[in-house]
Design an enzyme around this catalytic site. Sequence first.
Site, short mmCIF file in Angstrom:
data_model
loop_
_atom_site.label_atom_id
_atom_site.label_comp_id
_atom_site.label_asym_id
_atom_site.label_seq_id
_atom_site.Cartn_x
_atom_site.Cartn_y
_atom_site.Cartn_z
N TYR A 101 0.84 -1.21 0.00
CA TYR A 101 0.00 0.00 0.00
C TYR A 101 0.87 1.26 0.00
O TYR A 101 0.40 2.33 0.37
CB TYR A 101 -0.93 0.01 1.22
CG TYR A 101 -2.07 -0.99 1.16
CD1 TYR A 101 -2.13 -1.96 0.18
CD2 TYR A 101 -3.08 -0.95 2.10
CE1 TYR A 101 -3.16 -2.88 0.12
CE2 TYR A 101 -4.12 -1.87 2.06
CZ TYR A 101 -4.16 -2.83 1.07
OH TYR A 101 -5.19 -3.74 1.03
N LYS A 117 4.43 -14.44 3.93
CA LYS A 117 4.50 -15.37 2.80
C LYS A 117 5.98 -15.47 2.39
O LYS A 117 6.35 -15.27 1.24
CB LYS A 117 3.61 -14.84 1.66
CG LYS A 117 3.38 -15.83 0.52
CD LYS A 117 2.50 -17.00 0.87
CE LYS A 117 2.39 -17.95 -0.32
NZ LYS A 117 1.74 -19.23 0.02
N ASP A 172 -1.80 -18.06 3.54
CA ASP A 172 -2.86 -18.94 3.02
C ASP A 172 -3.29 -19.94 4.08
O ASP A 172 -4.48 -20.15 4.33
CB ASP A 172 -2.41 -19.64 1.72
CG ASP A 172 -0.96 -20.10 1.76
OD1 ASP A 172 -0.22 -19.69 2.67
OD2 ASP A 172 -0.57 -20.89 0.87
N ASP A 204 -4.94 -6.10 6.09
CA ASP A 204 -6.23 -5.57 5.61
C ASP A 204 -7.20 -6.73 5.38
O ASP A 204 -8.34 -6.72 5.82
CB ASP A 204 -5.97 -4.79 4.31
CG ASP A 204 -7.14 -3.89 3.95
OD1 ASP A 204 -8.09 -3.78 4.75
OD2 ASP A 204 -7.10 -3.28 2.87
#
Length: 370
Positions: A124, A173, A206, A230
């Site tokens: 972002y 991740k 995930d 988010d």
Amino acid sequence: MATRITLIPGDGIGPEVTSAARLVAEATGVSFEWEVVEAGAKAIASSGTPLPPEVLDSIRKNRLALKGPITTPIGSGFRSVNVAIRQELDLFASVRPARAIAGEGTRFPETDLIVVREATEGLYSGVEHWVDRDHTAAETVNIVTRKASDRIIRFAFEWARREHRRRVTAVHKANIMKTTGGLFQTAFRALAAQYPQMASDERLIDNMCMQLAKKPGEYDLLVTTNLFGDVLSDLCAGLAGGLGVAPGALYGEQIAVFEPVHGSAPKYAGQDRADPVAEILCVELLLRHLGKTEAADRVFRAVWETIAEKKVVTYDLALPGYTQRPVPPSSCSAMAREIARKVPLVDLDRPLPRPVAADGSVGMDRNLME
Ligand code: NAD
């Protein structure tokens, strides 16, 4: 002396839910002086910009703000007001508690999660561009720094320690994004070693989503980067009863801004239908930030009892929930008045009642969860 605070009513359902929150804040007896400023779509009409300079000036001066949701019209050429406020004021920590209240609106009455999200960088950062002239390829830059990672992770451990949480889980991740994710992972491992009293672990994003959907009660405080935070905070809000009951706060070194997770829900604007609880629980977080613990406890208890009674609740909580008891929906303002009426009356010494499902099973005892 009254606490001066910037109030941004916002767009869509914002003015309705912030009026509700103000009513409840005033019912606590804590004295506030509200400085009302406009940002968002409404401000474009009056000032030609969604973020007039007086908004940031007011927050900088008061160091506190209660904010309604804001619409930044897509394609208007303006950058997101929410992202701009976070970056301009260096509000680096977004804290979003997701607590199932009285078991309503959720199939997981044991949910009591906190998402701590880095709010100034990551995907972002606003650094993106077209790769070619024909706009057939685009890139968004994922900026992760050691400084910002250390700051948010330390904030998360300190929050967990202060609030007597059980465990801090880093979500990333790093197996695929080896530099950005790897940097966040390295920072987490180094800081976790400095908090040996606090349990800590890691999940890939995930796997985290799958685990939360199956057993949210097993997790406690999650710390993560901007985009993952988010997404996770909306997932956790859904597990806890929906966007209508999910508050949030943004913290910088000196400034705190309190705002719900939800947006401006334009389809409900002006109808007095929206759930005011998310914005009202922002007042609870604000009172805790000010050290007004009893007032904060009163607000939380009044919300809990109103939802548990299920007599005066908005449409989203009137559906058959954990108690399987549908009721006619009340308006946003009626629910706010009911919560405000209860604030001075609640008995803080009485344990919170445990939600009882239609099949007789009993929900998690919140008093034992601390
Ligand atoms: P949204 O959160 O506004 O609404 C999604 C749906 O959630 C609504 O249609 C409604 O069904 C439900 N909902 C949300 N808040 C509710 C409440 N208080 N009570 C009952 N139901 C509620 O999300 P969206 O439709 O994706 O976004 C609408 C606008 O809000 C967009 O312009 C977006 O940019 C903006 N937005 C602002 C913020 C913010 O200011 N912090 C956050 C998210 C979205």
